[in-house]
Write a protein that holds these residues in place. Structure first.
Motif, PDB file in Angstrom:
ATOM      1  N   THR A   6       0.876  -1.158   0.000  1.00  0.00           N
ATOM      2  CA  THR A   6       0.000   0.000   0.000  1.00  0.00           C
ATOM      3  C   THR A   6       0.915   1.209   0.000  1.00  0.00           C
ATOM      4  OG1 THR A   6      -1.690  -1.183   1.252  1.00  0.00           O
ATOM      5  CG2 THR A   6      -1.861   1.217   1.191  1.00  0.00           C
ATOM      6  N   CYS A   8       1.356   5.369  -0.079  1.00  0.00           N
ATOM      7  CA  CYS A   8       0.722   6.646   0.220  1.00  0.00           C
ATOM      8  C   CYS A   8       1.031   7.630  -0.912  1.00  0.00           C
ATOM      9  CB  CYS A   8       1.243   7.167   1.555  1.00  0.00           C
ATOM     10  SG  CYS A   8       0.283   8.535   2.222  1.00  0.00           S
ATOM     11  N   SER A  40      -3.177   4.649  -1.734  1.00  0.00           N
ATOM     12  CA  SER A  40      -4.010   5.355  -0.770  1.00  0.00           C
ATOM     13  C   SER A  40      -3.829   6.855  -0.978  1.00  0.00           C
ATOM     14  CB  SER A  40      -3.582   4.974   0.655  1.00  0.00           C
ATOM     15  OG  SER A  40      -4.233   5.792   1.596  1.00  0.00           O
ATOM     16  N   CYS A  42      -4.152   9.009   1.356  1.00  0.00           N
ATOM     17  CA  CYS A  42      -3.371   9.406   2.521  1.00  0.00           C
ATOM     18  C   CYS A  42      -3.489   8.313   3.577  1.00  0.00           C
ATOM     19  CB  CYS A  42      -3.868  10.733   3.087  1.00  0.00           C
ATOM     20  SG  CYS A  42      -2.876  11.328   4.477  1.00  0.00           S
ATOM     21  N   LEU A  43      -2.361   7.847   4.066  1.00  0.00           N
ATOM     22  CA  LEU A  43      -2.362   6.832   5.124  1.00  0.00           C
ATOM     23  C   LEU A  43      -2.378   7.464   6.511  1.00  0.00           C
ATOM     24  CD1 LEU A  43       0.104   4.236   3.600  1.00  0.00           C
ATOM     25  CD2 LEU A  43      -2.349   3.943   4.005  1.00  0.00           C
ATOM     26  N   TRP A  69       5.038  -1.119   8.301  1.00  0.00           N
ATOM     27  CA  TRP A  69       5.016   0.255   7.814  1.00  0.00           C
ATOM     28  C   TRP A  69       6.444   0.754   7.659  1.00  0.00           C
ATOM     29  CZ3 TRP A  69       0.472   3.612   7.779  1.00  0.00           C
ATOM     30  CH2 TRP A  69      -0.723   2.905   7.984  1.00  0.00           C
ATOM     31  N   ILE A 111      -4.667   4.336  12.934  1.00  0.00           N
ATOM     32  CA  ILE A 111      -4.143   4.378  11.576  1.00  0.00           C
ATOM     33  C   ILE A 111      -3.876   2.975  11.073  1.00  0.00           C
ATOM     34  CG2 ILE A 111      -2.208   5.181  10.162  1.00  0.00           C
ATOM     35  CD1 ILE A 111      -2.016   7.561  12.153  1.00  0.00           C
ATOM     36  N   VAL A 115      -5.163  -0.317   7.280  1.00  0.00           N
ATOM     37  CA  VAL A 115      -4.435  -1.191   6.368  1.00  0.00           C
ATOM     38  C   VAL A 115      -4.343  -2.559   7.015  1.00  0.00           C
ATOM     39  CG1 VAL A 115      -2.278  -1.617   5.151  1.00  0.00           C
ATOM     40  CG2 VAL A 115      -3.089   0.717   5.450  1.00  0.00           C
TER      41      VAL A 115
END
Length: 116
Positions: A6, A8, A40, A42-43, A69, A111, A115
């Motif tokens: 994923t 950003c 995405s 914005c993550l 992450w 957050i 995900v």
């Protein structure tokens, strides 16, 4: 199924405004050649920059892995390490190569839940 990414984009992370020397479109194409990629808007991890989340494969999840992450994915060397990790099986299957483990961070629980 392989590990997935994923990425950003469209906020402060994936823009030429914040990182004018980075070819974000080429980076995205490179990642798409290595793994399934979700983009995405914005993550919501804006304290970091150019965030990429490596989600484990089904086998990686069975081994107990969770999404990892990464911040600062801004250069070819880091991109190489991300794609090499994906090719090696990703979280739960292989350890992050090179210095990639120095880019790992843990976002807030709110957050992280976005995900999976």
């Amino acid at each position: 199924m392989s590990a997935t990414l994923t990425v950003c984009r469209d906020c402060c992370c994936g823009t030429a405004r914040k990182h004018p020397g980075v070819d974000h479109a080429a980076q995205l194409a490179r990642f798409r050649a290595a793994a399934p990629v979700r983009v995405s808007d914005c993550l919501d991890a804006c304290a970091y920059s150019n965030v990429v989340v490596v989600s484990p494969s089904k086998a990686g999840r069975a081994a107990g892995a969770r999404p990892v992450w990464l911040f600062g994915v801004l250069d070819a060397e880091t991109e190489d390490e991300v794609t090499a990790w994906i090719e090696a099986g990703g979280p739960g299957i292989a350890d992050p190569p090179g210095l990639l483990d120095l880019r790992i961070f843990t976002p807030a629980r709110r957050i992280r839940s976005a995900v999976t």
